[in-house]
Enzyme design. Structure first.
Site, PDB file in Angstrom:
ATOM      1  N   GLY A  12       0.637  -1.434  -0.450  1.00  0.00           N
ATOM      2  CA  GLY A  12       0.088  -0.066  -0.138  1.00  0.00           C
ATOM      3  C   GLY A  12       0.934   1.253   0.188  1.00  0.00           C
ATOM      4  O   GLY A  12       0.857   2.568   0.588  1.00  0.00           O
ATOM      5  N   MET A  87      -3.669  -6.492  -7.081  1.00  0.00           N
ATOM      6  CA  MET A  87      -3.970  -7.755  -7.658  1.00  0.00           C
ATOM      7  C   MET A  87      -4.876  -8.872  -8.356  1.00  0.00           C
ATOM      8  O   MET A  87      -4.961  -9.830  -7.904  1.00  0.00           O
ATOM      9  CB  MET A  87      -2.523  -8.370  -6.908  1.00  0.00           C
ATOM     10  CG  MET A  87      -1.239  -7.648  -6.676  1.00  0.00           C
ATOM     11  SD  MET A  87      -0.555  -7.011  -7.706  1.00  0.00           S
ATOM     12  CE  MET A  87      -0.080  -8.439  -8.402  1.00  0.00           C
ATOM     13  N   HIS A 106       0.169   1.648 -12.961  1.00  0.00           N
ATOM     14  CA  HIS A 106       0.902  -0.300 -13.265  1.00  0.00           C
ATOM     15  C   HIS A 106       2.631   0.188 -13.593  1.00  0.00           C
ATOM     16  O   HIS A 106       3.086   1.135 -14.559  1.00  0.00           O
ATOM     17  CB  HIS A 106       1.015  -0.152 -15.315  1.00  0.00           C
ATOM     18  CG  HIS A 106       1.124  -1.719 -15.752  1.00  0.00           C
ATOM     19  ND1 HIS A 106       0.372  -3.354 -15.521  1.00  0.00           N
ATOM     20  CD2 HIS A 106       2.216  -2.180 -16.563  1.00  0.00           C
ATOM     21  CE1 HIS A 106       1.245  -3.882 -15.996  1.00  0.00           C
ATOM     22  NE2 HIS A 106       2.604  -3.261 -16.911  1.00  0.00           N
ATOM     23  N   THR A 138     -10.125   0.193 -18.133  1.00  0.00           N
ATOM     24  CA  THR A 138     -10.990  -0.230 -18.779  1.00  0.00           C
ATOM     25  C   THR A 138     -11.108  -1.908 -18.974  1.00  0.00           C
ATOM     26  O   THR A 138     -10.310  -2.497 -18.156  1.00  0.00           O
ATOM     27  CB  THR A 138     -10.810   0.451 -20.345  1.00  0.00           C
ATOM     28  OG1 THR A 138      -8.789  -0.310 -20.691  1.00  0.00           O
ATOM     29  CG2 THR A 138     -10.727   2.000 -20.497  1.00  0.00           C
ATOM     30  N   GLU A 171       6.617   6.263  -8.824  1.00  0.00           N
ATOM     31  CA  GLU A 171       5.081   6.474  -8.353  1.00  0.00           C
ATOM     32  C   GLU A 171       4.239   7.026  -8.016  1.00  0.00           C
ATOM     33  O   GLU A 171       3.311   7.705  -7.957  1.00  0.00           O
ATOM     34  CB  GLU A 171       5.184   4.406  -7.988  1.00  0.00           C
ATOM     35  CG  GLU A 171       5.011   3.834  -9.494  1.00  0.00           C
ATOM     36  CD  GLU A 171       4.347   2.360  -8.788  1.00  0.00           C
ATOM     37  OE1 GLU A 171       3.768   2.344  -8.259  1.00  0.00           O
ATOM     38  OE2 GLU A 171       5.700   1.911  -9.706  1.00  0.00           O
TER      39      GLU A 171
END
Ligand code: GRF
Length: 213
Positions: A12, A87, A106, A138, A171
């Site tokens: 996390g 996941m 990702h 999507t 990230e």
């Protein structure tokens, strides 16, 4: 105030970065994990964020799990669902229900290296640039409209671990920024492309969406 539900499965650290960013106009309504032991749950609890677990192991089918997860999410009426190291592959119906308001991060420069073990695949392929992508979700895995990408050079002596660590740092800057843009209603999706309303600031090593024409 935009309500955000964050889905995690483990450590996390991206969720933590988003919480710590304290994005004006956003409140983290809940952190939901599909794994009871996810380390990130403790951080969320310590920060007074409601947490819950919808364990995929408790359901006989993916559809049943997806339904239970959607019920849990919908209790919070979120404006945005953020997948942060979540996941589980989500079914098409689930994804369509939240289309345009569900983001994922990702650890590769999509469309290269969808799926698992992205750093290993990057090393095997001998790419010189590698990174991470934030995108809208999507139904096709790791394939939605790209919101932002951050890149780093791959050095000859890089390993899976060194790449993972370096990219994770990117990230942690990029994901809160992407969420902030959503909260500010600056993301405009046109087909498979995401444009950014207003002035795009240059970030360290980032490739950001182009301002709207
Ligand atoms: C990150 O590398 C993210 O890109 C990927 O899974 C990892 C999750 O890490 N989807 P954390 O749980 O956010 O620390």
């Amino acid at each position: 105030m935009k309500k955000i539900v964050i889905l995690i499965s483990g450590r996390g650290s991206n969720m933590e970065a988003i919480v710590r960013a304290a994005i004006p106009g956003a409140s983290i309504a809940a952190v939901i994990s599909n794994k009871p032991g996810a380390a990130g749950l403790a951080f969320a609890r310590e920060h007074g964020i409601p947490t819950s677990v919808v364990s995929h192991a408790d359901f006989a089918s993916r559809e049943a799990f997806d339904d239970a997860l959607a019920n849990e999410i919908d209790q919070y009426s979120p404006d945005l669902i953020v997948l942060a190291g979540f996941m589980r592959v989500l079914g098409d119906d689930f994804v369509r229900r939240y289309e345009g308001r569900m983001m994922n991060i990702h650890p590769s420069l999509l469309p290269s290296f969808p799926g698992l073990h992205t750093h290993r695949k990057a090393l095997e392929a001998g790419v010189r640039l590698h990174g991470a992508t934030v995108h809208f979700v999507t139904p096709t895995l790791d394939c939605g409209p790209i919101i932002a990408q951050a890149a780093t050079m791959v050095a000859d002596d890089d390993t899976e671990a060194s790449l993972a660590a370096r990219i994770l740092e990117l990230e942690h800057v990029m994901y809160p920024q992407a969420v902030r843009w959503f909260v500010e209603e600056r993301l405009v999706v046109a087909g498979n492309r995401v444009q950014l309303r207003g002035v795009a600031t240059q970030h360290r090593g980032w490739i950001v969406p182009q301002p709207e024409a």
